[in-house]
Write a protein that holds these residues in place. Structure first.
Motif, PDB file in Angstrom:
ATOM      1  N   SER A 213     -13.147   0.939   4.345  1.00 42.46           N
ATOM      2  CA  SER A 213     -13.982   0.238   3.357  1.00 42.46           C
ATOM      3  C   SER A 213     -14.161   1.085   2.095  1.00 42.46           C
ATOM      4  O   SER A 213     -14.579   0.589   1.054  1.00 42.46           O
ATOM      5  CB  SER A 213     -15.338  -0.124   3.968  1.00 42.46           C
ATOM      6  OG  SER A 213     -16.094   1.054   4.143  1.00 42.46           O
ATOM      7  N   LYS A 214     -13.808   2.352   2.175  1.00 42.11           N
ATOM      8  CA  LYS A 214     -13.928   3.231   0.996  1.00 42.11           C
ATOM      9  C   LYS A 214     -12.631   3.282   0.194  1.00 42.11           C
ATOM     10  O   LYS A 214     -12.572   3.907  -0.864  1.00 42.11           O
ATOM     11  CB  LYS A 214     -14.289   4.663   1.446  1.00 42.11           C
ATOM     12  CG  LYS A 214     -15.603   4.741   2.209  1.00 42.11           C
ATOM     13  CD  LYS A 214     -16.612   5.630   1.478  1.00 42.11           C
ATOM     14  CE  LYS A 214     -18.036   5.366   1.897  1.00 42.11           C
ATOM     15  NZ  LYS A 214     -18.305   5.729   3.301  1.00 42.11           N
ATOM     16  N   LEU A 215     -11.566   2.641   0.719  1.00 43.52           N
ATOM     17  CA  LEU A 215     -10.270   2.666   0.010  1.00 43.52           C
ATOM     18  C   LEU A 215     -10.193   1.511  -0.984  1.00 43.52           C
ATOM     19  O   LEU A 215     -10.786   0.454  -0.760  1.00 43.52           O
ATOM     20  CB  LEU A 215      -9.112   2.525   1.010  1.00 43.52           C
ATOM     21  CG  LEU A 215      -8.957   3.578   2.103  1.00 43.52           C
ATOM     22  CD1 LEU A 215      -7.758   3.252   2.979  1.00 43.52           C
ATOM     23  CD2 LEU A 215      -8.802   4.961   1.491  1.00 43.52           C
ATOM     24  N   PRO A 216      -9.421   1.676  -2.069  1.00 40.27           N
ATOM     25  CA  PRO A 216      -9.262   0.558  -3.015  1.00 40.27           C
ATOM     26  C   PRO A 216      -8.502  -0.636  -2.425  1.00 40.27           C
ATOM     27  O   PRO A 216      -8.599  -1.743  -2.934  1.00 40.27           O
ATOM     28  CB  PRO A 216      -8.452   1.156  -4.182  1.00 40.27           C
ATOM     29  CG  PRO A 216      -8.312   2.610  -3.912  1.00 40.27           C
ATOM     30  CD  PRO A 216      -8.735   2.897  -2.510  1.00 40.27           C
ATOM     31  N   LEU A 217      -7.733  -0.408  -1.370  1.00 42.31           N
ATOM     32  CA  LEU A 217      -6.879  -1.454  -0.793  1.00 42.31           C
ATOM     33  C   LEU A 217      -7.659  -2.755  -0.565  1.00 42.31           C
ATOM     34  O   LEU A 217      -8.701  -2.750   0.075  1.00 42.31           O
ATOM     35  CB  LEU A 217      -6.326  -0.942   0.541  1.00 42.31           C
ATOM     36  CG  LEU A 217      -5.126  -1.723   1.085  1.00 42.31           C
ATOM     37  CD1 LEU A 217      -3.891  -1.432   0.243  1.00 42.31           C
ATOM     38  CD2 LEU A 217      -4.857  -1.352   2.546  1.00 42.31           C
TER      39      LEU A 217
END
Ligand code: ADP
Ligand code: ZN
Length: 437
Positions: free
Chosen positions: A202-206
């Motif tokens: 949830s912390k990734l830009p993906l």
């Protein structure tokens, strides 16, 4: 930013699309008749001349094309332009021996890129995004297909290719991938691996995934969306028609829009070849309207599906196809590799083993496993255990070089492979890859 990559065609009226398809079909039939001996012979036999094709309804006068036709004309017999105009070659995923070889002109590549760019835009990607391509590069169409679409849209393309999961996750995190393209089973594996590595997705830009090249279920979609914290889209294609991007999913996720300005889809009864109406299940057949180097007419995919012309809330007017719901033949897709039981049989016969075998495919987590049980003949049966183990390893190596994947081989006692109505059951697929419909 537009909701569509090619708004004029993607939202054209049915009348406009019919007109465009008709014009292109007439031209394409002339092109194949003049340049592909197989089509000329077949049409002559059916007493159909290019001039007889005047409307979309006339499509059914044209001959079908099968995978066998492509094998018989291997490698370049279906090419319809001089080799000097062919700027790229790709080949079907899978195995050694007679692959299906396809070619593209520069314009054909541009069409392919456009089709994949439409998928990216339909999934909400923009040129600001970084597109992480983990489909395999090379002869397989997955990698270069999505790569081309990403380039066409003007995204930042990250051509990672497949494999090395730890590196994939590092790149995703450090480079800041926004969009991921790979097979759905690999996406599942990446999700599991991220969790194991303690990466909080949830912390990734993906935020977007473009997954295809093999069947997957809605359950897998939910699983991937949760583990990678993205929205997952389905993309369909096959090497013979152009690779990924033949059909693409929009945000409604109620079927995939077929790129109808370039391909005509038909659903037919696989037994009789008769066309079927909207809503009825049958074999999916494609004709290429614009491809010049490798232009197939009425190619029988052996995939089973349903189409609908109902209006889609996304505003696109292109007809929608269901996810493939099964196969007319016995082709399996295992770890992204297309596999026919007949290939297993050929190896066994080549090594003087009994052709009584059973293929068991399973999936644990996201990884496919494949086992081949083979009945020993009487002479092997009396051998020592150590000899049997040696034979099993030999067979595994032989399958590896012939098929491109390594099954676990188990030699079993004669007459132990289950038979239904006297016929051995060749494939037991324990994975649930197709939706029931
Ligand atoms: P690719 O694997 O590059 O799509 P191949 O020619 O090797 O192309 O395999 C094509 C076959 O893969 C299709 O006929 C179909 O059975 C399967 N396939 C491709 N995309 C999907 C998809 N999104 N869902 C289900 N099956 C798919
Ligand atoms: Zn739609």
């Amino acid at each position: 930013m537009s909701k569509y990559f090619s708004p004029e065609v993607e939202t054209a009226s049915r009348e406009e699309l019919d007109k465009l398809q008709t014009e292109r079909l007439i031209e394409q039939v002339k092109h194949v008749y003049d340049n592909v001996p197989l089509y000329r012979e077949r049409m002559d036999k059916l007493k159909v001349k290019p001039e007889d094709i005047k409307s979309l309804d006339d499509l059914k006068k044209l001959p079908f094309t099968s995978k066998q036709d492509l094998r018989d004309t291997y490698p370049y017999g279906m090419f319809a332009v001089p080799m000097s105009e062919v700027t790229r070659i790709q080949a079907s995923s899978g195995t050694t021996g007679k692959q299906i070889v396809v070619g593209y002109t520069d314009d054909d590549l541009d069409v392919w890129d456009t089709c994949c760019a439409r998928q990216l835009v339909a999934a909400g990607a923009t040129k600001e995004d970084k597109v992480h391509v983990s489909y395999g590069y090379g002869l397989f169409t997955g990698g270069l297909g999505l790569h081309g679409g990403s380039h066409k849209l003007g995204c930042t393309t990250i051509p990672v290719s497949s494999g090395n999961t730890a590196r994939q996750l590092t790149i995703m995190k450090d480079f800041g991938s926004d969009v991921l393209g790979c097979t759905p089973s690999y996406a599942m594996y990446l999700g599991e691996s991220a969790a194991k590595a303690g990466i909080d997705t949830s912390k990734l830009p993906l935020r977007i995934g473009i997954f295809g090249a093999e069947p997957w279920t809605e359950e897998m979609r939910r699983n991937i969306e949760k583990s990678l914290n993205i929205k997952a889209y389905d993309i369909y294609g096959l090497t013979e028609i152009c690779g990924p991007g033949v059909a693409y999913e929009c945000a409604e996720q109620k079927g995939m829009h077929v790129n109808e300005d370039h391909f005509i889809i038909e659903i037919i009864d696989p037994e009789t070849g008769e066309p079927k109406p909207d809503g009825e299940k049958g074999e999916i057949v494609f004709s290429c309207l614009t491809k010049k180097a490798f232009p197939l007419l009425r190619f029988r995919t052996k995939d089973i599906g349903i189409i609908t012309h109902e209006k889609c809330a996304c505003g696109r007017t292109f007809v929608r196809m269901s996810k493939p719901l099964g196969r007319v033949d016995d082709m399996l897709i295992v770890r992204g590799v297309n596999l026919f039981p007949s290939q297993i049989e050929a190896v066994l016969l080549g090594m003087n083993h009994s052709p009584n075998y059973q293929i068991i495919v399973d999936r644990s987590g996201s990884l496919d496993s494949i086992e081949v049980d083979i009945e020993m003949n009487e002479e092997h049966f009396s051998d020592k255990t150590s000899d049997i183990t040696k034979m099993e390893r030999e067979l595994e190596n032989e399958f590896k070089s012939a098929l491109g994947i390594t099954p676990k081989v188990k030699l079993v006692s004669p007459d132990t492979i289950p038979r239904s109505e006297g016929k051995a059951v060749r494939v037991v697929d324990k994975r649930k890859v197709y939706e029931d419909k």
